[in-house]
Structures are given as C-alpha cells and as structure tokens.
Design an enzyme around this catalytic site. Structure first.
Site, PDB file in Angstrom:
ATOM      1  N   ARG A   1       0.816  -1.213   0.000  1.00  0.00           N
ATOM      2  CA  ARG A   1       0.000   0.000   0.000  1.00  0.00           C
ATOM      3  C   ARG A   1       0.852   1.266   0.000  1.00  0.00           C
ATOM      4  O   ARG A   1       0.442   2.282  -0.559  1.00  0.00           O
ATOM      5  CB  ARG A   1      -0.975  -0.041   1.187  1.00  0.00           C
ATOM      6  CG  ARG A   1      -2.102  -1.013   0.924  1.00  0.00           C
ATOM      7  CD  ARG A   1      -2.992  -1.315   2.118  1.00  0.00           C
ATOM      8  NE  ARG A   1      -4.065  -2.216   1.697  1.00  0.00           N
ATOM      9  CZ  ARG A   1      -5.009  -2.682   2.505  1.00  0.00           C
ATOM     10  NH1 ARG A   1      -5.028  -2.344   3.788  1.00  0.00           N
ATOM     11  NH2 ARG A   1      -5.946  -3.482   2.035  1.00  0.00           N
TER      12      ARG A   1
ATOM     13  N   TYR B   1      -7.385  -0.826  -6.381  1.00  0.00           N
ATOM     14  CA  TYR B   1      -6.717  -2.089  -5.983  1.00  0.00           C
ATOM     15  C   TYR B   1      -5.968  -1.956  -4.665  1.00  0.00           C
ATOM     16  O   TYR B   1      -5.807  -0.870  -4.156  1.00  0.00           O
ATOM     17  CB  TYR B   1      -5.890  -2.688  -7.108  1.00  0.00           C
ATOM     18  CG  TYR B   1      -4.694  -1.984  -7.695  1.00  0.00           C
ATOM     19  CD1 TYR B   1      -4.056  -0.899  -7.106  1.00  0.00           C
ATOM     20  CD2 TYR B   1      -4.163  -2.458  -8.910  1.00  0.00           C
ATOM     21  CE1 TYR B   1      -2.949  -0.318  -7.686  1.00  0.00           C
ATOM     22  CE2 TYR B   1      -3.053  -1.876  -9.507  1.00  0.00           C
ATOM     23  CZ  TYR B   1      -2.448  -0.808  -8.880  1.00  0.00           C
ATOM     24  OH  TYR B   1      -1.354  -0.236  -9.459  1.00  0.00           O
ATOM     25  N   GLU B   2      -5.587  -3.086  -4.113  1.00  0.00           N
ATOM     26  CA  GLU B   2      -5.005  -3.126  -2.756  1.00  0.00           C
ATOM     27  C   GLU B   2      -5.946  -2.512  -1.719  1.00  0.00           C
ATOM     28  O   GLU B   2      -5.497  -1.962  -0.722  1.00  0.00           O
ATOM     29  CB  GLU B   2      -3.647  -2.404  -2.710  1.00  0.00           C
ATOM     30  CG  GLU B   2      -2.564  -3.031  -3.541  1.00  0.00           C
ATOM     31  CD  GLU B   2      -2.147  -4.410  -3.072  1.00  0.00           C
ATOM     32  OE1 GLU B   2      -2.417  -4.752  -1.906  1.00  0.00           O
ATOM     33  OE2 GLU B   2      -1.601  -5.169  -3.878  1.00  0.00           O
ATOM     34  N   GLY B   3      -7.246  -2.641  -1.947  1.00  0.00           N
ATOM     35  CA  GLY B   3      -8.232  -2.076  -1.031  1.00  0.00           C
ATOM     36  C   GLY B   3      -8.681  -0.708  -1.503  1.00  0.00           C
ATOM     37  O   GLY B   3      -7.870   0.204  -1.613  1.00  0.00           O
TER      38      GLY B   3
ATOM     39  N   GLN C   1      -9.806   1.352   2.879  1.00  0.00           N
ATOM     40  CA  GLN C   1      -8.722   2.009   3.622  1.00  0.00           C
ATOM     41  C   GLN C   1      -9.296   2.840   4.770  1.00  0.00           C
ATOM     42  O   GLN C   1      -8.728   2.878   5.862  1.00  0.00           O
ATOM     43  CB  GLN C   1      -7.921   2.947   2.705  1.00  0.00           C
ATOM     44  CG  GLN C   1      -7.291   2.300   1.489  1.00  0.00           C
ATOM     45  CD  GLN C   1      -6.316   1.202   1.829  1.00  0.00           C
ATOM     46  OE1 GLN C   1      -5.610   1.273   2.831  1.00  0.00           O
ATOM     47  NE2 GLN C   1      -6.296   0.156   1.022  1.00  0.00           N
TER      48      GLN C   1
END
Lengths: 596, 596
Positions: B295, B440-442, B447
């Site tokens: 992240r 992406y990646e949350g 977040q």
C-alpha cells in the site's frame, strides 16, 4: 454493463410536481403540450432510447469512428439507429413548424435529450449539435437561407455542427485565422482549418451543415472582427437539392478518452462557399446566443451521466454480497450482506442520486426559462426575467453539473470496486465519456470567469442580487412542514453568504483584477451547491403533497433532501473560504520557480 | 505527449534536506548507501526510466496486452525493455544479498519505483508485484522454498503476483473458495479460480510465481480458515530448474479503463502443485504484512501520477498562448499571454505540485519507516515506533494520495482543455491509468474503515494519540522563521481538531457502529490534508536552510507551503464537518426507496 432505464417517474415528478409544466406550457400557448401528451412523449422516448440507442453504447465505445480516405464511418449500428431516429420523427420534436417541425417546447426536447445522453453520450451528440446549428440559423439566417437549409436539418436528414476552435485558439477566439473572402454573388469563400469539431463528419446524413466563425478580409483584429457563416459539406442549390461537393473536407479524427462513437474532426475549408449569418463582425455575439442554450444542454449531460452511473451502481449494490453490516447482520440467509447496507456505499449512492435528481430539477427549470425566452406570448418583462436568470445560472449549471456528473461517475466506479475499472461493466465508460462535458462549450475555468467577471461583477451585482432577493422572498412566503423549516433557514443563510462573498471579492478586485480569476472556480462551486440545495428543498416541499398518494416517493425525496443539506451543502463552506483567500497564494511564485 | 523527466532535484531535496537520508542509512547499517551513492542511483535510474521505460507508455496503452491461445503477449517493446531492466540489475536493488540482491534500502528502491510508475504505470507493476511476492516469500517461506524460488525472482528472470480476489469476493476475503488439498509429499493441490490478477500472465519472464490464498480442506469458514501458498506457473525442481507446466493457466484478460500494458488476468488453478507459506489458517495475517508495504507502493503511484501530469500541464501552460492576464498584458511581444499567467491555471498547477511534492515527502518518510521496521540493528522500541506510525499512516497515504493523485491528473486534463481529452497529449491516459490505484489493494472505502475502525478505534485511540502528541511536541520544539510560525499554529490546531473529531465519533459509535462507516472516508480525507500540510511545513522549514545556496528552491518550497495552508488545508474543515454528521442522513432511506 448497466442497462439504462429512462427514469420516467423521476422526470415526471420534476415536470408535474415541481414545475407544474402543464400550466407553464398553456401559458406559453403550447396548446398541444398537455400533461397527457408530455407523459406520452416521455414514454415513447424512453422506449426508443432503451431499445434503439442504449444498446449501441458499448459497441460505439469499442469500435469508435473510423477515418479512411477522407471519410468517417460511425460504429456498427449507428447508421441504422439514426435512420430509425429520423423515421420516428424525433429530430423534429421542438423544431419550427414552418419547416416541418412539431413545434413542441424546447424543454420537452431537453428531457428526451437527457435520456439519449444517459444511454449513449456519443450518439446523442449528433442531434444535439444539429439542434444548436438550427437555432443559430433561425436566429441569424435570412429567410432564403432558412428555406434552403432548415427543412432537411429539421427532419434530421442533414445534421449540423459548430466550428469555432482552431489549433492555436480555443478559449480565446479572438486569435482565429479562418478567412472569409466576399464573392460577387454575395456568398463568401472560406479558407482555414478548424479542430475539435464534434459530429464534424460521419455517414449518418447526406449533408452536414457547418456553422463557422471566420474573419472577413480586412476585419478588425480580435473578437470584434469575427463573423458567422453557414458552410455546407455538400453544395446546395436554392431549391435545397444537393449539387456536388463544397470545398469542405475532414482532415483527420482525434483518438480520445471517450465519446468514441462521435468523430472529433479536423475540418478543412479550402475555397468553400459559405453564407453570412447575421451582420459582419458581429459573429461572436451571435455565437453567444447559441452557446447559452448549448450550455444548458451540456449541463444536462452531467445529469445524464450521474443518472446512468447511479443506475449501474445501485443495481450492483443491491446484488453484490460483501461483508456484514457493522450494526448487525442484515441478510442472515446469505453468505454476506448486500453492500448497500454499508454506510459509505450509501454515501456514494446518495451523492449520485442527489446530483442526478437535483441536477435534473435545475436543468428542467432552466429549460422552462428557455421556453419563456423563446416565447412571443409572454410579456417582455417575463422574458427579460427569464433571460436574466438564464444568464446567471447557465455557467453555474454547465460547470457545476458537469463536474458533479463526473464525480458521480467516479463514485459509480468506486461502488463496483475493481469491477468498476473493467470495461464489461460499463461504469468506466461513463466516466470517460462525461469528462468531455467539463471541457467543451467552455471549460469549468471559462464558465467560472463568465459567471464572476461577466455576469456577476459585470452587472455590478444586479443579476445576482435580483436572483437571491427573489429566491429569499419566495422561500419566506412558502408554508413548509416543520421538518423542512431548518433546511429553509440553512438555505437562506447561504443566500446571504453568497452576497457577502461577492461583495468581498468585488472590493478586492478593484485593487487587483487577478482576485477575480483566483476566486472564480471556488465561487462557482459555492454557487452550485447552493443552487442544488435550493432545488432539493423545492422537491422536498413538492413531495410533501404526495405524502398520501405516494409515500415512498415522498420519503425518498425528503430523506435525500436531508442528506443534501447534511452532507453536500457543507462543502459550500470550504469553497467560500477558498474564494475569500487573497490571490497572493496563487500569484507570488514566479513562473520560473514552478520547477521541472 | 508529456515527456517524463525524473525530478531528481525534488527527490534529492526530500531525501537529503528533509529526511537526512545519509544519516538514516548509516544508523541502519547500510554502509554502502552514502549520499553520493544515493545520488548516483537516482541519476542512473532517471536515465534508464526516461530512455527505456517512458517511451513505451503510449504504445502500451494503444496496443494493450493480447490474449491468444491461453498466452498473454505484452505490447511491442515491453519484452526487450524488461530484458534491459534485468540486465541493468534494477530488480535486485533492494533485495536480499544471499539470493543475489544488492541489499540496498527499501526506501531507495521506492524512489526508483516512483520514477517507473510516473513514466509507465503498467510497466512498473511487473517489478512492483514481484517485489511484493518476494517479500511474502521471505517473511513466511521456509529456507528450502526461498532457496528454490528467490534467486530468479531477485534477478527478475521470474516475476511474482498476488492472487487474492475471486469473482464473488474482493473486499471480503472470508468468502473465498479456492481449495487446497494436502498431498503426501507435503505439498498441496490447488483448485479454484482467481480474478483481477495484475501481471498474472505475460511473456516477459520464463516463470511466474503466484502467491495464492486458499482454504485447506476442512479449515474453518471465514477469514480464520485462510492459508497462503506459493504456486508457480511452471513446475520447479528442488535445484530451481523448470521441469514443465504446473496446473496454472490464464483463462482470460480484462478489457479495462487503463494500465493496458499490464494484463489483468483470470488465473485458473486446476490441480496445481503449491507450497504452504507460514502456518495453516494464518494466511490472512501473513497477507497483511505484505499489504502494508504494497500500500505504501500504491500511495507512491498517486504521487507518480501527480508528478507526471504536473510536468505535462506545466509545460503546456508555459507555451500555450490564450487571452490576456486580467491584471495587464504580460507578454506584449506575443498575440496572447501564456496561460500560466491566469490565476485559475496557477491554482490547478499549484494543486498538482503540492500533491506531487508533498505526497512524495510523505511516502519517502514512510519508506524510511519501512527501512527501520526491516532493520535488525535498531532497538525494538524504534522498530515498534516505526511500525505503529506505518500502521496508522498507511491507509491514509494509500487512499488520500491515490484520490489526490487522480484529482491531479484530472486537473492536468483541465489545464490543457480539449487537448487534455485527446490521447496524443498523454494527459488523459494518466487519469485512466491512475484510477486503478484508488481501487486495488483495497478501495478508498476499505482504507477508510481500516484507518478508523481497526487502527484508530481498534487501538482505543492510542495509535493516533501517540502520533499527534509526538508531532505536536516536535513542532513546538522547532525554531521556525517568523513567516512560517502562523502555519505551525494552523497545523497544531488541526492536530488538536483531529483528536476531538475522533473522540466524537468514538462516543457516537458506542451507540451505533454504523457511525464508523458513515464518518470513515471524510475522516480519512481530513487526516490526509493534515498530514500533507505537516509534510509541507517540514519542507518549508528545511528549505529555509537553502535560502543562500538555492534561493529559487527555497522560495518555491515556501510559497507552495503557503498555498497549501491557504488553499488545500481549508478543505479539511469541510471533511471534519461531514465526518461529524450523524449516520442518520445515510441510513434512514430504506433500500427499496432508492428508486429505479
């Protein structure tokens, strides 16, 4: 991909409940435009849009327009759909009866245009620009020219464009170089090259009528030497028949972010025959007439994009199962809760809903003022009042609703997460397509200058004061249910703040004109939130009358109004703070020190 | 299209002036990472990025990846460039020396990754994901597995991926279905299908090592039954040689908004042999280790996009002539002034500059904490402090900087007007490419929940209080030039407000947990603006030391800091107001009444 459904109930709510459109049309002498006819038109337009135009949205994006050997080919299916569109008479809806139009109100056509744009932005631009060209011809062309070109433009057999931009001049039209040389027969010879011409060339119609700005030989430099011309792609005899090619050609088309189904063309004029519209050197004024109506249409594109994206996101949020609600399981029979239970997903959906429905209410009301401004039956006072409001609100609606429409489509992508980024779902196309609306017909920055410099300060505050005072008085006179009264207070406070904010900028601008540009976009966004809140309160009040008849709709309108006042209107405050900042923080850094 | 220039001077300012990176590396025992070496690496990385990676950005977008007969082909030039990338040793920069890496700090590699991402987001994802896979293998794999797979991953001859998402589970990994069946030899048989696998298949490397989450037969339901596996595309013998295909195949690739040069794959596991990483059923915890670093990398993508867009917009604004300055002609020898004289254009450019440079300062500082967290030479207290800060700031940086990076690219398009919408100029590609970083990646929403629910409220405020107190004390202890002191006051007030805001939400959340989700995104955005302002004040202070040596840079940093405090930080206030609203305005509308 999202399946577009024309939101007839929502549209009818605005037309009938908040605008009382039947009475409005009756007062303007539109005898035929009864509430029943309005509903019938909406229903047919919805069917046509859903079944013919919407299905071509994805293929239009994927294939785009092709440019081969100087000719543009539209995506598969566009030509057939456009023919159906003509056959069904849609282009003629609000066009003048003397040229074959149905003579229905402008505002009724705008509702149909919103549907078309929501279903397929690229497709909707063909008739959209054509209507703009026709309005210009009707306002500034002589009778012979109208008789020669209008009938086939009205029917849709021919389409129109607006040719303004050149490679070195976009916002600053005074720099234009396209040259017009008077010919002995009274026509002009046009030479030059225009860029970014939407619907500039295509295979949908046998002729394309370009409205072109150019400089007559010997004209003054700058904006005072601009004249307006009609230049057809195919030469047309006095009787309206096509006689061969004119000196107009498509030089290339742009590859661009979105609206792939509409060719953005370089159009070259090489000794093309053109016809003067209006007076020499008064072309820019003539353009502005056209641009106001065009900008209301672009504002409607923002509404359309928000609506389409809302529909896609809402359907997904109801189906998609991910995680449990923090406040307890909501769907115990399922492996997870539908994501619409999550507050942040609701924040995004409600923002979309607020923009789509509030923006619609604003745009339809403005369209009703356009009706008035075009009417010969109302008093000149009423017409002036409508024009004054339009003049003030057009840049606000154009910039604010396209920026918010874009934000709505971006939120739509976020609701779907990674799926939003994938073409198959159609959500990202909406984002790409609608970004153009923040750019063409004057960028957000240009609208903001138009609002603050020309309209507000240019009228020494009179336009704004007239509007705010009238609004405040009107609201104070309304009888509101108790629950809505705090919202009215909040709105009135913002109207007052609007005046104070303006006053502050006006004082600073006397010392330093850069204060105007420094404040302009935040000033416009402040105004946008206030105007949006005003529309929502109007809808919430109108919905109260439906409490018994349609309690769901009443609740939806009132709860969304609370949402708008709780979670969107507060954003106006930070724009007010920013618009009140001195320009120093923008101007002090020397250009050389920006780095890179 | 914008020509990317690695902003070495800006990067060096952050590394040397604000972070004193030489001393930082020395304290962590990186003997070789002297300031001179850092500068030399940056210079070479800049050259390589500008000459090899940047030129492929446009072609990557235009051609995209192809999928034929189960194989993915990357765009023209990618394979050759990737080979040059390996030959030059770039993949090995910060990788472990025992497997052929150069063992330089994580943070130094992040600077290079920022350049690569700015020049070509899609290309940069190949090494980016590979580094993530390696970090996971190093953290959770046993020695034999590391010896078998690490050398070729380090060299870049093989690449890696992270396989988490399935069609029915994205944010909610507890729903996953991919199955792992224990085999007699200690390996597992993997069956299932993953979607959205970036760099999932391609022709750049002879093998692709997938890190896969799956459920071991009989494991508990939900997130407590998730295990982590290494599953190579090609089967690998104990000595690291390839022995043939494993049961891993690419099912299809997505057509998507951007990052066309990186295939987003469906990856099917059909009886594929995989190896357990870490303990059974502890896979989600293992993933989180990886995800924090990943992240930070995604946050850097937001910075990179802002930088690239800023460069393109700035160059255009200096050249493009449109209209005269409202405060008087600035370029009398030209037909119009360059648009950088207009305050609103400056507002957009300064916003981009503030995001790129302030975001960079934040991300590099966080990377320096990652250095500490990976170090064995520092005290455990220092390590815990770094990890605590990372834990708090990672969701803020990831979501805020990707949202702001996206906003910066959108402003970049606006600066160019219609030209911004045209592919040729490259500005719209930056927008499309960087939107993925918000997803992406949350997603931003995920977040925000991670920040507010897990990190802030989950630590009963301790993480946040520790950070804010430390920051406030540190700022109070600094000797500042007089001109910066009001900025410090403004920052301290915001740090206090941050605590109060949190307190208010915590109280409301005890009554109703939906208050957390309702406040989360605005809470995160508030935090983001505060953290950004903190970084700018640090830079302005550090720049003061350069007043004599580099007055231009000093002025640029300090004027931009004033801009940030005058025109960006005030936006925190409206997010605070929104985060303080009750969840009622989001939750009261029944799902059925959303309409449509």
């Amino acid at each position: 991909m999202p399946v577009y459904h024309a939101p007839l109930k929502e549209m009818q709510f605005v037309l009938h409940q908040t605008l009382n459109i039947g009475q409005h049309y009756a007062e303007l002498g539109y005898q035929d435009a009864t509430p029943d006819l309005v509903d019938a038109v909406l229903e047919e337009a919805g069917k046509f849009t859903e079944s013919v135009i919407a299905p071509l949205n994805r293929v239009g994006d994927e294939q785009g327009c092709r440019f081969d050997n100087g000719e543009v080919t539209t995506p598969e299916g566009f030509k057939a759909a456009y023919q159906q569109y003509i056959d069904a008479g849609w282009p003629t809806l609000a066009q003048p009866t003397q040229f074959g139009g149905q003579g229905l109100p402008y505002s009724l056509n705008l509702v149909c245009a919103e549907m078309q744009s929501a279903a397929n932005h690229a497709f909707a631009m063909y008739p959209g620009l054509s209507h703009g060209a026709q309005a210009t011809l009707m306002a500034h062309g002589d009778e012979a020219l109208q008789a020669r070109f209008m009938p086939k433009l009205v029917s849709g057999e021919w389409t129109g464009t607006m040719c303004l931009t050149e490679a070195h001049c976009g916002s600053d039209l005074g720099l234009l170089r396209t040259k017009a040389t008077p010919q002995e027969d009274g026509s002009y010879r046009l030479d030059g090259s225009k860029i970014f011409i939407s619907s500039g060339d295509h295979d949908l119609a046998e002729n394309i009528v370009h409205i072109v700005i150019a400089r007559i030989e010997g004209a003054p430099a700058g904006t005072k030497g601009i004249s307006l011309f009609l230049v057809p792609k195919m030469a047309v005899a006095d009787d309206g028949s096509i006689t061969g090619r004119n000196g107009v050609s498509c030089g290339s088309i742009e590859h661009k972010m979105g609206i792939h189904g509409n060719a953005t063309c370089v159009i070259n004029f090489d000794g093309a025959t053109g016809y003067l519209l209006g007076e020499p050197n008064r072309g820019l004024n003539a353009m502005f007439t056209f641009m106001n109506a065009a900008r209301v249409g672009v504002a409607a594109e923002g509404v359309a994009a928000a609506e389409a994206s809302f529909q896609g996101a809402l359907a997904y949020a109801r189906e998609r199962l991910q995680m449990r609600s923090l406040s307890g399981i909501k769907a115990p029979d399922k492996p997870a809760d539908p994501i619409i239970v999550h507050p942040d997903v609701r924040r995004m959906l409600l923002t979309q809903k607020a923009i789509a429905e509030g923006g619609r209410a604003l745009v339809y009301e403005m369209a009703s003022w356009v009706d008035i401004s075009k009417s010969s039956t109302v008093s000149s006072e009423a017409r002036q009042r409508a024009e004054a409001r339009l003049s003030l609100l057009t840049p606000i609606a154009k910039a604010f609703l396209t920026e918010m429409g874009f934000e709505a489509t971006s939120l739509g992508v976020q609701v779907l997460g990674g799926h939003g980024y994938v073409a198959e779902w159609g959500m990202e196309q909406l984002m790409r397509d609608t970004k153009i609306s923040c750019l063409y017909e004057g960028t957000t920055g240009i609208q903001a200058l138009d609002l603050l410099a020309r309209k507000v300060l240019g009228s020494r505050g009179a336009l704004l004061e007239g509007y705010c005072t009238e609004l405040a008085q009107w609201w104070q006179a309304q009888t509101l249910p108790e629950s809505l009264q705090p919202l009215r207070q909040q709105l009135l406070a913002h109207l007052q703040q609007w005046g104070e904010l303006t006053q502050g900028i006006a004082v600073r601008a006397q010392q330093n004109p850069d204060e105007i540009g420094a404040a302009s976009v935040d000033y416009l966004m402040f105004a946008g939130y206030v105007v949006l809140a005003h529309q929502w309160l109007k809808m919430a009040m109108a919905a109260d009358a439906l409490k018994e008849r349609d309690p769901d709709l009443c609740q939806a309108k009132q709860e969304t109004a609370y949402f708008v006042f709780a979670r969107l209107l507060p954003k106006a405050a930070s724009h007010a703070v920013l618009a009140a900042q001195s320009s120093d923080s923008l101007m002090r850094l020397p250009e050389s020190a920006f780095g890179r």
